[in-house]
Design an enzyme around this catalytic site. Structure first.
Site, mmCIF file in Angstrom:
data_model
loop_
_atom_site.group_PDB
_atom_site.id
_atom_site.type_symbol
_atom_site.label_atom_id
_atom_site.label_comp_id
_atom_site.label_asym_id
_atom_site.label_seq_id
_atom_site.Cartn_x
_atom_site.Cartn_y
_atom_site.Cartn_z
ATOM 1 N N LYS A 1 7.395 -2.343 7.357
ATOM 2 C CA LYS A 1 8.504 -2.452 6.400
ATOM 3 C C LYS A 1 9.609 -1.480 6.792
ATOM 4 O O LYS A 1 10.784 -1.786 6.685
ATOM 5 C CB LYS A 1 8.033 -2.173 4.977
ATOM 6 C CG LYS A 1 8.957 -2.834 3.974
ATOM 7 C CD LYS A 1 8.978 -2.138 2.665
ATOM 8 C CE LYS A 1 9.997 -1.073 2.715
ATOM 9 N NZ LYS A 1 10.151 -0.285 1.557
ATOM 10 N N ASP A 2 9.180 -0.296 7.263
ATOM 11 C CA ASP A 2 10.155 0.671 7.785
ATOM 12 C C ASP A 2 10.226 0.455 9.296
ATOM 13 O O ASP A 2 9.726 1.242 10.088
ATOM 14 C CB ASP A 2 9.718 2.096 7.426
ATOM 15 C CG ASP A 2 9.725 2.303 5.925
ATOM 16 O OD1 ASP A 2 10.814 2.403 5.348
ATOM 17 O OD2 ASP A 2 8.640 2.322 5.319
ATOM 18 N N HIS B 1 0.169 0.707 1.157
ATOM 19 C CA HIS B 1 -0.409 1.927 1.748
ATOM 20 C C HIS B 1 -1.927 1.766 1.930
ATOM 21 O O HIS B 1 -2.487 2.199 2.936
ATOM 22 C CB HIS B 1 -0.190 3.134 0.826
ATOM 23 C CG HIS B 1 1.234 3.547 0.667
ATOM 24 N ND1 HIS B 1 1.917 3.400 -0.514
ATOM 25 C CD2 HIS B 1 2.093 4.125 1.538
ATOM 26 C CE1 HIS B 1 3.138 3.878 -0.371
ATOM 27 N NE2 HIS B 1 3.282 4.310 0.863
HETATM 28 O O1 PAF Z 1 7.271 6.127 5.442
HETATM 29 C C1 PAF Z 1 7.083 7.173 4.795
HETATM 30 O O2 PAF Z 1 6.441 7.192 3.739
HETATM 31 C C2 PAF Z 1 7.668 8.478 5.313
HETATM 32 O O3 PAF Z 1 8.894 8.278 5.918
HETATM 33 C C3 PAF Z 1 6.705 9.242 6.266
HETATM 34 C C4 PAF Z 1 6.441 8.453 7.532
HETATM 35 C C5 PAF Z 1 5.404 9.538 5.546
HETATM 36 C C6 PAF Z 1 7.336 10.579 6.668
HETATM 37 O O4 PAF Z 1 7.594 11.378 5.554
#
Ligand code: PAF
Length: 274
Positions: free
Chosen positions: A146-147, A33
């Site tokens: 990653k997502d 993050h």
């Molecule tokens: O990837 C995440 O942490 C969540 O899916 C997001 C994009 C903040 C939406 O809640």
């Protein structure tokens, strides 16, 4: 750094800026993050991180109640990274009434892979991301690769709704052994943490086989699933897909390999562009 809980305060604080660069998160922050925040900083005139555990994207049997809420530690990390504003609204602030308008991504994208195993997940994600981008007046927003499927859903939503926002996707940050950074890694026991590397190794092996010229994807996928199962994992999917739309690839397509699997009670996902 300013910590803001209300929309009114967010709006008045943002009124002097022209180009917010936004990093939406659910908190419980890790180095991945923080890398998103570092990437966002030069892309706007103010950097905003949002922290909100979004009930809408959790299934009834998922970890909404137990998802770690670590606001103080998150803020310390964001402050150190040079973030300007943290928007951490309550549920009441963001959902003062039941959210009856929902963003429904197309089934061909949202009902496959993660969407098959987490029904409604991408509707929850798209809806909250639409709200957060709107509240923060984002002009740029940064998400992790990653997502991978989530990033694709968000890119398509922003494009189809003509939202004047640049969506930036950042490469996955990995631990030294290759495990993709994730808040859910915190659920792993010490033994599981050592075993968890198998997920990225499996994807690496699959990617290497494809790079080496094997194109019998179904067979390769079955081998990868068997490898995980044999090691005690419960794989949901291990697949090679077309990067452009995550559909089954044809010869010559640029590929991404993606996996989701449970180790003990922890469900992990990962992917690699081939
Ligand atoms: O990837 C995440 O942490 C969540 O899916 C997001 C994009 C903040 C939406 O809640």
């Amino acid at each position: 750094m300013k910590l803001i809980h209300t929309l009114a305060q967010l709006q008045s604080t943002l009124s002097v800026y022209r180009h917010p660069a936004v990093v939406p998160t659910m908190g419980n922050l890790h180095a991945g993050h923080i890398a998103l925040v570092h990437a966002a900083k030069p892309l706007g005139d103010v950097t905003v991180a949002t922290i909100f555990v979004n009930r809408l994207q959790f299934g009834p049997k998922e970890d909404f109640a137990t998802y770690p809420r670590t606001l103080e530690a998150d803020c310390a990390q964001l402050d150190a990274a040079g973030c300007d504003i943290v928007f951490a609204p309550s549920e009441k602030e963001l959902y003062p009434e039941a959210q009856s308008f929902l963003i429904q991504p197309p089934p061909e994208l949202a009902d496959i892979l993660e969407g098959e195993f987490r029904p409604g997940f991408f509707t929850g994600v798209a809806t909250i991301v639409m709200k957060l981008l709107s509240c923060t007046q984002a002009r740029t927003a940064v998400f992790g690769k990653k997502d991978y499927q989530q990033l694709m859903v968000i890119r398509q939503m922003v494009k189809q709704f003509n939202m004047p926002i640049d969506i930036v996707g950042l490469d996955t940050l990995r631990a030294e052994d290759g495990l993709a950074m994730s808040s859910r890694n915190g659920y792993l026991s010490a033994t599981e943490r050592k075993e968890a590397v198998l997920l990225s190794h499996t994807l690496q092996t699959l990617a290497d086989s494809i790079r080496g010229g094997r194109s019998n994807y179904a067979e390769l996928e079955a081998e990868a699933m068997a490898l995980l199962s044999l090691a005690g994992w419960k794989p949901d999917y291990v697949v090679a897909r077309r990067r452009a739309d995550l559909q089954v690839p044809q010869t010559g397509d640029a590929l991404v390999v993606l996996a989701a699997a449970k180790l003990g009670t922890t469900r992990l996902i990962d992917n690699l562009e081939v």
